[in-house]
Design an enzyme around this catalytic site. Structure first.
Site, mmCIF file in Angstrom:
data_model
loop_
_atom_site.group_PDB
_atom_site.id
_atom_site.type_symbol
_atom_site.label_atom_id
_atom_site.label_comp_id
_atom_site.label_asym_id
_atom_site.label_seq_id
_atom_site.Cartn_x
_atom_site.Cartn_y
_atom_site.Cartn_z
ATOM 1 N N ASN A 151 0.783 -1.358 0.103
ATOM 2 C CA ASN A 151 0.006 0.032 0.030
ATOM 3 C C ASN A 151 0.814 1.236 0.069
ATOM 4 O OD1 ASN A 151 -1.555 2.423 0.940
ATOM 5 N ND2 ASN A 151 -3.122 0.751 1.847
ATOM 6 N N ASP A 154 -1.237 -4.266 10.690
ATOM 7 C CA ASP A 154 -2.689 -4.558 10.177
ATOM 8 C C ASP A 154 -3.519 -3.602 11.018
ATOM 9 O OD1 ASP A 154 -4.142 -6.254 8.396
ATOM 10 O OD2 ASP A 154 -5.279 -6.903 10.376
ATOM 11 N N THR A 155 -4.650 -3.156 10.053
ATOM 12 C CA THR A 155 -5.546 -2.278 10.827
ATOM 13 C C THR A 155 -7.158 -2.651 10.677
ATOM 14 O OG1 THR A 155 -4.203 -0.307 10.151
ATOM 15 C CG2 THR A 155 -6.417 -0.061 10.506
ATOM 16 N N TYR A 196 -10.939 4.222 4.442
ATOM 17 C CA TYR A 196 -12.215 4.780 4.859
ATOM 18 C C TYR A 196 -11.846 6.404 5.458
ATOM 19 C CZ TYR A 196 -13.570 -0.230 5.270
ATOM 20 O OH TYR A 196 -13.928 -1.551 5.346
ATOM 21 N N ASP A 197 -10.829 6.806 5.144
ATOM 22 C CA ASP A 197 -10.707 8.221 5.491
ATOM 23 C C ASP A 197 -11.716 9.314 5.199
ATOM 24 O OD1 ASP A 197 -8.072 7.667 6.692
ATOM 25 O OD2 ASP A 197 -6.682 8.331 4.986
ATOM 26 N N ARG A 207 -2.387 4.380 12.970
ATOM 27 C CA ARG A 207 -0.885 3.971 12.596
ATOM 28 C C ARG A 207 0.059 4.971 12.941
ATOM 29 N NH1 ARG A 207 -2.482 2.029 8.530
ATOM 30 N NH2 ARG A 207 -2.802 4.121 7.602
HETATM 31 P P1 IMP Z 1 -4.803 -3.327 6.167
HETATM 32 O O1 IMP Z 1 -4.029 -2.777 7.500
HETATM 33 O O2 IMP Z 1 -4.148 -2.984 4.913
HETATM 34 O O3 IMP Z 1 -5.323 -4.655 6.475
HETATM 35 O O4 IMP Z 1 -6.081 -2.463 6.337
HETATM 36 C C1 IMP Z 1 -7.490 -2.806 6.510
HETATM 37 C C2 IMP Z 1 -8.480 -1.976 5.825
HETATM 38 O O5 IMP Z 1 -8.628 -0.866 6.599
HETATM 39 C C3 IMP Z 1 -8.314 -1.519 4.445
HETATM 40 O O6 IMP Z 1 -9.542 -1.489 3.742
HETATM 41 C C4 IMP Z 1 -7.632 -0.167 4.332
HETATM 42 O O7 IMP Z 1 -8.061 0.439 3.584
HETATM 43 C C5 IMP Z 1 -8.328 0.186 6.076
HETATM 44 N N1 IMP Z 1 -7.305 1.330 6.480
HETATM 45 C C6 IMP Z 1 -6.150 1.075 7.058
HETATM 46 N N2 IMP Z 1 -5.562 2.025 7.526
HETATM 47 C C7 IMP Z 1 -6.391 3.103 7.105
HETATM 48 C C8 IMP Z 1 -6.245 4.306 7.414
HETATM 49 O O8 IMP Z 1 -5.328 4.900 7.898
HETATM 50 N N3 IMP Z 1 -7.451 5.249 7.142
HETATM 51 C C9 IMP Z 1 -8.457 4.632 6.265
HETATM 52 N N4 IMP Z 1 -8.664 3.345 6.150
HETATM 53 C C10 IMP Z 1 -7.600 2.642 6.552
#
Ligand code: IMP
Length: 193
Positions: A10, A69-70, A151-152, A178
């Site tokens: 990403n 991971d978020t 989702y910002d 993050r």
């Molecule tokens: P992952 O950490 O890439 O697996 O993120 C999981 C989901 O959360 C993905 O759809 C990302 O686009 C969203 N996401 C992760 N970090 C952010 C952020 O900082 N802002 C908005 N969406 C986020």
């Protein structure tokens, strides 16, 4: 300067973590490390996914690395989409598909409380260490702003009147899930060079 591979494809995340770790470590992208392919993300917790992603890099490079991971946890949806935030609207869905599904799920809902939670897994000499960050806020009823990703446009952090997608990167980094997790990683790296 010390180098760490960041286990993510990403480009938005890469920009964010590079800005936050500037002057502390050199953050090497997967492409720069010569690593290609889809990193698996099949665990049932943020910690499990962060570990899985970092291990994928460690097994191929034996170089110190980290992954994040978020999850977006929405109160009125019982904490969903959580660990499934990336594929909320289905496998290979877009950021827009996910936002559309979220806005539909919350249609008419007055409780719009949500949080973002990030877990970072650092692998150093084969040993794991975890760092966590969280930000609380609200899900807006429509998109606002063009910055950031994911989702910002629909997430407004507490004590702010704008979405993450309306903020300059430095402001988002200073308060985001993050950003806070990376700050803890940075503090750790500063004391253990
Ligand atoms: P992952 O950490 O890439 O697996 O993120 C999981 C989901 O959360 C993905 O759809 C990302 O686009 C969203 N996401 C992760 N970090 C952010 C952020 O900082 N802002 C908005 N969406 C986020």
């Amino acid at each position: 300067m010390r180098r760490l591979i960041f286990a993510s494809n990403n480009k938005h995340k890469l920009i964010e973590v590079r800005a936050a770790l500037k002057g502390i470590v050199e953050v090497v992208s997967l492409a720069e490390a010569g690593l290609e392919g889809e990193i698996p993300e099949t665990a049932e917790t943020l910690q499990g996914n962060a570990l899985q992603k970092a291990q994928w890099v460690w097994e191929r490079s034996h170089t110190d690395c980290f992954a994040d991971d978020t999850g977006l946890e929405v109160n009125a949806l019982g904490g969903a989409p959580g660990v499934y935030s990336a594929r909320y609207a289905g496998e290979h869905c877009s950021f827009d598909d996910n936002i559309d599904k979220l806005l539909t799920a919350l249609d008419g809902q007055t409780n719009r409380k949500a949080d973002f939670r990030t877990v970072i897994c650092l692998i150093e000499n084969g040993k794991e260490r975890y760092f966590e960050g969280r930000v609380d806020g609200q899900i807006l009823t429509e998109r606002h702003g063009k910055e950031g990703f994911g989702y910002d446009p629909v997430f407004m952090p507490d004590r702010f009147a704008v979405s993450f997608a309306e903020m300059p990167l430095e402001v988002k980094n200073s308060i985001s899930h993050r950003g806070r997790a990376v700050e803890k990683l940075a503090t750790y790296l500063k004391v253990t060079p």
